[in-house]
Design a protein around this motif. Structure first.
Motif, PDB file in Angstrom:
ATOM      1  N   SER A   4       0.833  -1.207   0.000  1.00  0.00           N
ATOM      2  CA  SER A   4       0.000   0.000   0.000  1.00  0.00           C
ATOM      3  C   SER A   4       0.868   1.257   0.000  1.00  0.00           C
ATOM      4  O   SER A   4       1.966   1.269   0.561  1.00  0.00           O
ATOM      5  N   VAL A  24       0.140   7.859   1.983  1.00  0.00           N
ATOM      6  CA  VAL A  24      -0.860   8.870   1.650  1.00  0.00           C
ATOM      7  C   VAL A  24      -0.696  10.021   2.637  1.00  0.00           C
ATOM      8  O   VAL A  24      -0.631   9.808   3.851  1.00  0.00           O
ATOM      9  N   ILE A  49       0.082  10.661  -2.995  1.00  0.00           N
ATOM     10  CA  ILE A  49      -0.021   9.203  -2.952  1.00  0.00           C
ATOM     11  C   ILE A  49       1.239   8.672  -3.618  1.00  0.00           C
ATOM     12  O   ILE A  49       1.500   8.979  -4.785  1.00  0.00           O
ATOM     13  N   ARG A  50       2.029   7.878  -2.850  1.00  0.00           N
ATOM     14  CA  ARG A  50       3.326   7.458  -3.360  1.00  0.00           C
ATOM     15  C   ARG A  50       3.627   6.019  -2.935  1.00  0.00           C
ATOM     16  O   ARG A  50       3.395   5.651  -1.784  1.00  0.00           O
ATOM     17  N   SER A  99       0.506   0.156  -4.932  1.00  0.00           N
ATOM     18  CA  SER A  99      -0.883  -0.012  -4.523  1.00  0.00           C
ATOM     19  C   SER A  99      -1.412  -1.319  -5.090  1.00  0.00           C
ATOM     20  O   SER A  99      -1.991  -1.359  -6.174  1.00  0.00           O
ATOM     21  N   PHE A 149      -8.976   2.548   0.746  1.00  0.00           N
ATOM     22  CA  PHE A 149      -9.342   3.853   0.195  1.00  0.00           C
ATOM     23  C   PHE A 149     -10.573   4.498   0.831  1.00  0.00           C
ATOM     24  O   PHE A 149     -10.826   5.674   0.596  1.00  0.00           O
ATOM     25  N   VAL A 185      -9.609   7.535   2.811  1.00  0.00           N
ATOM     26  CA  VAL A 185      -9.078   8.534   1.875  1.00  0.00           C
ATOM     27  C   VAL A 185     -10.241   9.251   1.187  1.00  0.00           C
ATOM     28  O   VAL A 185     -10.273  10.484   1.106  1.00  0.00           O
ATOM     29  N   ILE A 225       0.733  12.218  -7.643  1.00  0.00           N
ATOM     30  CA  ILE A 225       0.610  10.767  -7.734  1.00  0.00           C
ATOM     31  C   ILE A 225       1.963  10.235  -8.196  1.00  0.00           C
ATOM     32  O   ILE A 225       2.422  10.566  -9.285  1.00  0.00           O
ATOM     33  N   SER A 228      -6.956  -0.729  -7.760  1.00  0.00           N
ATOM     34  CA  SER A 228      -6.436   0.550  -7.266  1.00  0.00           C
ATOM     35  C   SER A 228      -6.646   1.653  -8.297  1.00  0.00           C
ATOM     36  O   SER A 228      -6.959   2.794  -7.946  1.00  0.00           O
ATOM     37  N   ILE A 249      -8.348   5.209  -7.593  1.00  0.00           N
ATOM     38  CA  ILE A 249      -7.604   6.460  -7.789  1.00  0.00           C
ATOM     39  C   ILE A 249      -8.331   7.381  -8.752  1.00  0.00           C
ATOM     40  O   ILE A 249      -8.435   8.593  -8.512  1.00  0.00           O
TER      41      ILE A 249
END
Length: 124
Positions: free
Chosen positions: A12, A15, A25-26, A29, A38, A41, A60, A69, A73
């Motif tokens: 994951s 965030v 977000i890095r 995922s 999520f 989020v 992102i 994911s 997103i």
């Protein structure tokens, strides 16, 4: 509004979300249960767009993400565009590693689906 921070794991992403308009977000995922990850989020973004900052900057920077994911997103980015309803602005920055055409193409696909401009930032 409190900031939201989720630490990264091997499956994951990290965030970071602040009321000053920073959304990051890095990582990777590839969750077993995307909804569980999520949901907070999405809840944070839904609250944020009620009184957004003048400029919302979304970064992102994903090295890999699965199709579940991707759907989540895209939905989150769609929600962020609603800041326009409050006469505020947003910027989407899509980071990709030099030579990683897959991640670049997925970002280009997101931009076309959402019909909004993205800044594509190549990292070496």
């Amino acid at each position: 509004m409190e900031e939201l921070r989720i630490l990264p794991t091997k499956n994951s992403p990290e965030v970071i979300m602040t009321s000053e308009g920073i959304i990051r977000i890095r990582g990777r995922s590839i969750h077993e249960n995307v909804i569980d990850f999520f949901t907070p989020v999405e809840a944070w973004i839904n609250e944020y767009i009620k009184t957004p900052a003048d400029l919302t900057c979304v970064d992102i920077n994903l090295e890999y993400f699965n199709s579940a994911s991707a759907k989540a997103i895209i939905h989150l980015l769609q929600l962020v565009t609603y800041v326009q309803l409050k006469h505020k602005k947003f910027i989407f920055n899509w980071f990709y590693e030099e030579g990683d055409e897959d991640i670049l193409e997925r970002g280009e696909y997101f931009a076309s689906v959402l019909s909004v401009p993205f800044n594509f930032i190549r990292q070496s």
